[in-house]
Design a protein around this motif. Sequence first.
Motif, mmCIF file in Angstrom:
data_model
loop_
_atom_site.group_PDB
_atom_site.id
_atom_site.type_symbol
_atom_site.label_atom_id
_atom_site.label_comp_id
_atom_site.label_asym_id
_atom_site.label_seq_id
_atom_site.Cartn_x
_atom_site.Cartn_y
_atom_site.Cartn_z
ATOM 1 N N HIS A 252 0.816 -1.219 0.000
ATOM 2 C CA HIS A 252 0.000 0.000 0.000
ATOM 3 C C HIS A 252 0.846 1.263 0.000
ATOM 4 O O HIS A 252 0.310 2.363 0.159
ATOM 5 C CB HIS A 252 -0.927 0.019 1.219
ATOM 6 N N PRO A 471 -4.188 -9.042 6.281
ATOM 7 C CA PRO A 471 -4.444 -9.211 4.841
ATOM 8 C C PRO A 471 -4.682 -7.905 4.088
ATOM 9 O O PRO A 471 -4.306 -7.787 2.922
ATOM 10 C CB PRO A 471 -5.700 -10.098 4.814
ATOM 11 N N ASP A 472 -5.311 -6.922 4.740
ATOM 12 C CA ASP A 472 -5.594 -5.684 4.006
ATOM 13 C C ASP A 472 -4.410 -4.731 3.984
ATOM 14 O O ASP A 472 -4.460 -3.669 3.363
ATOM 15 C CB ASP A 472 -6.836 -4.991 4.564
ATOM 16 N N GLY A 473 -3.316 -5.071 4.660
ATOM 17 C CA GLY A 473 -2.086 -4.301 4.548
ATOM 18 C C GLY A 473 -2.020 -3.016 5.341
ATOM 19 O O GLY A 473 -1.101 -2.219 5.141
ATOM 20 N N TRP A 485 -10.210 -5.855 17.136
ATOM 21 C CA TRP A 485 -9.179 -6.391 16.233
ATOM 22 C C TRP A 485 -8.602 -7.728 16.675
ATOM 23 O O TRP A 485 -8.067 -8.474 15.852
ATOM 24 C CB TRP A 485 -8.037 -5.383 16.063
ATOM 25 N N ARG A 506 -8.802 3.967 9.408
ATOM 26 C CA ARG A 506 -8.776 2.847 8.466
ATOM 27 C C ARG A 506 -9.398 3.243 7.127
ATOM 28 O O ARG A 506 -8.881 2.874 6.063
ATOM 29 C CB ARG A 506 -9.507 1.642 9.052
ATOM 30 N N LEU A 510 -7.367 3.040 3.548
ATOM 31 C CA LEU A 510 -7.800 2.145 2.476
ATOM 32 C C LEU A 510 -8.375 2.890 1.272
ATOM 33 O O LEU A 510 -8.672 2.271 0.247
ATOM 34 C CB LEU A 510 -8.838 1.161 3.020
#
Length: 760
Positions: A252, A471-473, A485, A506, A510
């Motif tokens: 990212h 996983p979402d970095g 979390w 977040r 994202l």
Amino acid sequence: MAKQRHRLNSKRSPRGVSLALAMLALLPGCGALAPRPTSIDQRLATLPQEGLGLAGPVTIRWNEHLVPWIEAGSDTDLAYALGLVHGHLRGGQIALLRMVARGRLSEMAGPLARDYDHALRILDFAHAAPEIERRWPPETRAFMTAFLAGLNRVTLEGPRPPEFGLLGLRPEPFTTTDLLAIGRLAGTDVNWLSYFSLLAERGKPGFAAAWRRTLEAGANMTPPAPREANLPGLLAGLSRAGSNAVAVAPTHSASGAAMLASDPHLGLSLPNLWLLVGMRSPSFHAVGMMVPGLPIIGLGRNPDVAWGGTNLRAASSDLFDVSRLPPGAFTESEATIRQRFWFPTTRRVRMTPQGPVLTDASVVPGRPGEALALRWAGQEPADEITSLLHAARARNGAEFRASFASFAVSPQNFLYADRGGTIGRLTAAILPSRTGFPAEGPVLDATNPAATAPWARLLHAGDLPALENPPDGVLASANENPDLWARQPPPVGYFFSDGDRVARLRALLLARPKLTPEDLAMLQRDTLAPKAAVLAKGLLAHLDALPGGPPEPALLAALRGWDGDYAADSRAALVFELILARLLPTLLPEGRSGRGPETGWNFITTFLLRDLDALPEARRTELLRRALTEAAPLAGRYRSWGDVHRLRAAHWLVNLPVLGRAFVLGDMPVGGSRETPMKTGHGLVGGPHEVSFGSMARYVSDLGDPDSNWFTLFGGQDGWLGSAAFADQIPLWREGRSIRLPLRPATVAAEFPRVTVLRP
């Protein structure tokens, strides 16, 4: 300093100025009230440079903001130079921190402070210091000894801080116990603030229902008002109570390397509670933020790892009713409190197996005849200094994680990113192994073995939640409940921040496929609270449903379509908060003060609309009409949120009676709110108010470039009144600019042009 006041648009009354000037002839230390402007070069000229306790020469390079970059041939010489620098730049601040941590405020303020000193002596921030020092590994002992020697050299032989004369202080050598007490003071359990609020309500009608709502909301106490005279107000600005931190994986990142950003939330007084430093020795090569008086980097970067963090908000304390313990369970001593302008006095200090008896202090609320003791992880001989010294030398995420086995207080969420691309978070704390929390209230029975059993087995960092490479970095932390979390975390606390801030962080992370350091810097200045938009929409729905329509339709027009942005120029934020301040107190149970958890953001987001829905229609109509009608005249006096939401720049001496106004540099409009990423805390809003707690330092690092490390303090590096570096970073903070702290020697030499050589 006069120029600084002009630049920050100070507003001071002629009467206040005249009174302050009249006192000049009557007080010692008048230099604090009328400090001489002092340049960077003049400040550096007073730093001791010869005949020092060093094995070899040490080079210190300085930039235009008086940030030091220290290069030493040995670790102990680095530690000595750090102590010298801390004492030179922040000697007055460190001395004050010692007076608070050791319960010696009466030596400055006289009998007015003796009850606070009594409470501080009972808390005894130095309680575990002898055992901590005994357990130190040799390298920690050597580093601390050298740091202390450097600090004492400048304390005893350097120039006396201007505020010393005003406060009646004299140069006094520091001890390792003093420094460890300062560290424990910085580790104050933020839950104490809520405990004190709740203790005052115990036994009143409706407390059981209020406690159940408090647990459901997870609400923390509203921050004490500026200059509020109570123990929570004293501790609130000094503890590491808040913060944001984010980490970004290489996938990212625009640079293809991991990134990290962190912005602590603390008291917004000057000098800042952080100090910027760069350093290099055989074992250390790092830049970051240090706590004045402690030789550790709390947030920072070395060539391989960057780290930041947020307060976990874990309950590292329990309150115990010890009234029914046998007399033999108590040990008693006397504390002698010296008082300026008066005679010494003594106070009783009692200790039990469940900690010191806190309610022996008159400033701690309690029921008649009831004795409450405080069991705190900060009374355990844990070792935060060794943990953070190890962390500063970590070469990867695994070594960083392993550094925190003996870290106790204040409980922290540490986020990290390493040069190999790993990002992660760990929970650094020592906590009792609880199975849950009491449903009746915050006070446990010391005679009940089930209540005391959790303290027989303490949880350490390795027992608490951790996460690597999601996983979402992206990783984000904002004092939220670990349930958001972690998988099945152990019970760690009651009172967490609302999830609004972490959700917004977040979403911003994202929203872009490739993030830059500039993106992370913008994130730290974001002023949007998503749940405020939801609440405003819900209020509008209720108001629009009123028979005959809502009063003041022009006022409500500002709220329609509002996205929850608390920008300083927002009209909608002003209107929303004024309506909220008129409506919320009418929904509180009878007898509630409006200064407890019920006015915190967690309570508002959890219960406001629900409580409105639960009212009979006639009552709901009456309260909504009244709130809107009462808010309208106030909204007519001001145009925007920044007109009432003011950020004051002031030295901590502003708390002095009568003379305090002399230490206000100015106030300015500011955006943000209770739970926006750029946090600027406040209570209910009835007009102009001062922000005293919030985002007071910023840091961003890109692991793809050793020189890409950016820092800003609200205030400046130097605690010396009148120094050109006392408040020079405030314009940077307001404008979103930063100071680079590089790691490459060539960049350091180019950007830190002033050179001081320390010699043995």
